[in-house]
Design a protein around this motif. Structure first.
Motif, short mmCIF file in Angstrom:
data_model
loop_
_atom_site.label_atom_id
_atom_site.label_comp_id
_atom_site.label_asym_id
_atom_site.label_seq_id
_atom_site.Cartn_x
_atom_site.Cartn_y
_atom_site.Cartn_z
N LEU A 201 81.63 -9.18 3.64
CA LEU A 201 82.51 -8.02 3.41
C LEU A 201 82.53 -7.72 1.94
N GLY A 202 82.35 -8.65 0.90
CA GLY A 202 82.14 -8.43 -0.55
C GLY A 202 80.90 -7.53 -0.82
N LEU A 203 79.93 -7.79 0.04
CA LEU A 203 78.66 -7.01 -0.23
C LEU A 203 79.00 -5.34 0.22
N VAL A 204 79.45 -5.24 1.26
CA VAL A 204 79.86 -3.99 1.93
C VAL A 204 80.79 -3.30 1.15
N ALA A 205 81.95 -3.97 0.43
CA ALA A 205 82.79 -3.47 -0.10
C ALA A 205 82.17 -3.03 -1.49
N GLY A 206 81.39 -3.65 -2.17
CA GLY A 206 80.85 -3.53 -3.29
C GLY A 206 79.92 -2.11 -3.25
N ILE A 207 78.99 -1.87 -2.10
CA ILE A 207 78.66 -0.52 -1.84
C ILE A 207 79.39 0.39 -1.93
N HIS A 208 80.47 0.37 -1.10
CA HIS A 208 81.37 1.52 -0.83
C HIS A 208 82.02 1.63 -2.20
N THR A 209 82.34 0.66 -3.10
CA THR A 209 83.02 0.72 -4.16
C THR A 209 82.34 1.67 -5.32
N LEU A 210 80.78 1.39 -5.19
CA LEU A 210 79.80 2.26 -5.89
C LEU A 210 80.09 3.56 -5.41
N ASN A 211 80.25 4.00 -4.19
CA ASN A 211 80.37 5.34 -3.77
C ASN A 211 81.41 5.84 -3.95
N PHE A 212 82.56 5.18 -3.93
CA PHE A 212 84.02 5.72 -4.36
C PHE A 212 84.01 6.11 -5.75
N ILE A 213 83.40 5.18 -6.70
CA ILE A 213 83.33 5.48 -8.24
C ILE A 213 82.48 6.94 -8.48
N GLY A 214 81.41 6.69 -7.59
CA GLY A 214 80.46 7.93 -7.86
C GLY A 214 81.31 9.55 -7.29
N TRP A 215 82.08 9.30 -6.59
CA TRP A 215 83.04 10.44 -6.22
C TRP A 215 83.90 10.88 -7.35
N VAL A 216 84.67 9.71 -7.69
CA VAL A 216 85.39 9.78 -8.88
C VAL A 216 85.03 10.55 -9.90
N ARG A 217 83.65 9.99 -10.50
CA ARG A 217 83.04 10.59 -11.47
C ARG A 217 82.72 11.90 -11.33
N SER A 218 82.28 12.26 -10.17
CA SER A 218 81.98 13.99 -10.00
C SER A 218 82.99 14.86 -10.15
N LYS A 219 84.24 14.46 -9.95
CA LYS A 219 85.31 15.41 -10.38
C LYS A 219 85.20 16.60 -9.59
N SER A 220 84.50 16.66 -8.65
CA SER A 220 84.26 18.17 -8.00
C SER A 220 83.63 18.10 -6.62
N TRP A 221 83.95 19.11 -5.77
CA TRP A 221 83.01 19.17 -4.32
C TRP A 221 81.68 19.13 -4.90
N SER A 222 80.77 18.35 -4.26
CA SER A 222 79.26 18.66 -4.66
C SER A 222 78.50 18.26 -3.32
N ASP A 223 77.23 18.45 -3.31
CA ASP A 223 76.40 18.34 -2.52
C ASP A 223 76.38 16.69 -1.69
N TRP A 224 76.86 15.77 -2.70
CA TRP A 224 76.76 14.43 -2.27
C TRP A 224 77.83 14.00 -1.87
N TYR A 225 79.02 14.66 -2.40
CA TYR A 225 80.50 14.21 -1.84
C TYR A 225 81.07 15.42 -1.35
#
Length: 330
Positions: A201-225
């Motif tokens: 669970l820790g490994l899966v949560a780590g991957i999704h944490t990176l995904n969520f951080i990437g969305w937060v840093r994008s600060k806009s709707w984009s092709d990736w998010y």
């Protein structure tokens, strides 16, 4: 060069007769693959190979569209079901963790809310992990299922032996006397060993944490998010809850130091009898019947009461150093 053989009229040339020469065969083939359906002199429609192939392609495209729509509908149904499951789990966990002094019923059942909320969180995580392409790719092979089945079977056998030993250490009798206790203690030990796999669970949560951080840093709707990664958010939160739950149970409730207490309390609830007809044992002493003819009883001198699941897990109890065995006189 071949244009001289092509039919330039409005009627298909070789629908009424067969080609005779090789040049006419080529002309007939070209006529079938290059012309759409046409009206003949009688007003009927002459269909060509091109129109038949076109109809087949339309049917295939419609079939692919229907299959795609079914798949999207199924994915949408699963997503909405998981979203509802996550919301219910969050509500239960919030009420179970903080309680509500304004509502006695909610406050009295806060522990049950916490347990059910955690169970729903585990269900959510299990479904999400099962949907991962890595898991599905591995699980389709029979050898993977064989290894998992053998491992779980071995764990169950080992846990049953550990449970029998724990019961014998507490009551100094064969564990078969406490059949229900043996089953439940075995399940608790299986859970204790399986809880170490929360690292996944820790490994899966780590991957999704990176995904969520990437969305937060994008600060806009984009092709990736395209949208808010709500599944990533819930998975991170529930992973933290379940990892904390498993760690707490393994170290606070199911540690070897506390296992005799859990064995004693389970036996008191599941296997000891509060009522009996033994004249040489006081009526307020719970007993367990032993022996082939059930004429020997094991007496609990403490008469400990376990009133709820919460008290079973959290309340301490003094385990008697010895239990009296007597012949039951009627």
């Amino acid at each position: 060069m071949l244009d001289m053989f092509f039919n330039s009229g409005t009627e298909l040339k070789y629908k009424s007769r067969s080609p005779l020469t090789s040049e006419e065969v080529l002309e007939a083939i070209h006529e079938e693959v290059s012309n759409d359906e046409k009206k003949n002199r009688g007003g009927a429609i002459d269909r060509t190979l091109k129109t038949y192939v076109g109809d087949i392609l339309e049917v295939l495209e419609e079939f692919r569209r229907e299959e795609r729509d079914k798949k999207e509908d199924a994915e949408s149904s699963v997503w909405h079901a998981l979203l509802l499951l996550a919301i219910i789990a969050i509500v239960l966990l919030v009420n179970g963790t903080h309680g509500n002094p304004d509502f006695d019923w909610l406050d009295e059942n806060s522990f049950a809310f916490k347990i059910w909320g955690t169970a729903l969180a585990m269900l959510y995580l299990g479904v999400q992990i099962e949907r991962l392409s890595v898991f599905r790719s591995l699980w389709q092979y029979g050898f993977t299922k064989l290894i998992v089945s053998v491992s779980i079977s071995g764990l169950v056998v080992f846990s049953t032996a550990k449970a029998a030993s724990a019961i014998n250490n507490v009551f100094a009798v064969d564990a078969s006397v406490f059949s229900f206790t043996l089953t439940f203690v075995s399940a608790l030990i299986v859970f204790k060993y399986l809880s170490s796999f929360v690292i996944v669970l820790g490994l899966v949560a780590g991957i999704h944490t990176l995904n969520f951080i990437g969305w937060v840093r994008s600060k806009s709707w984009s092709d990736w998010y395209d949208s808010v990664p709500i599944n990533s958010f819930f998975l991170i939160v529930f992973s933290i809850v379940v990892m904390g739950f498993c760690w707490g149970w393994s170290h606070r409730y199911l540690d070897d130091e506390y296992m005799p207490e859990k064995v004693y309390k389970l036996a008191r609830v599941l296997d000891f009898n509060d009522k009996h007809d033994c004249s040489n044992v006081t009526s307020d002493m719970p007993v367990v019947f032993m022996g082939a003819s059930k004429d020997i009883v094991l007496v609990d001198p403490n008469n400990t009461q376990v009133v709820s699941v919460q008290s079973f897990l959290e309340d301490g109890v003094e385990v008697p150093s010895s239990f009296v065995r007597k012949k039951c006189d009627l």
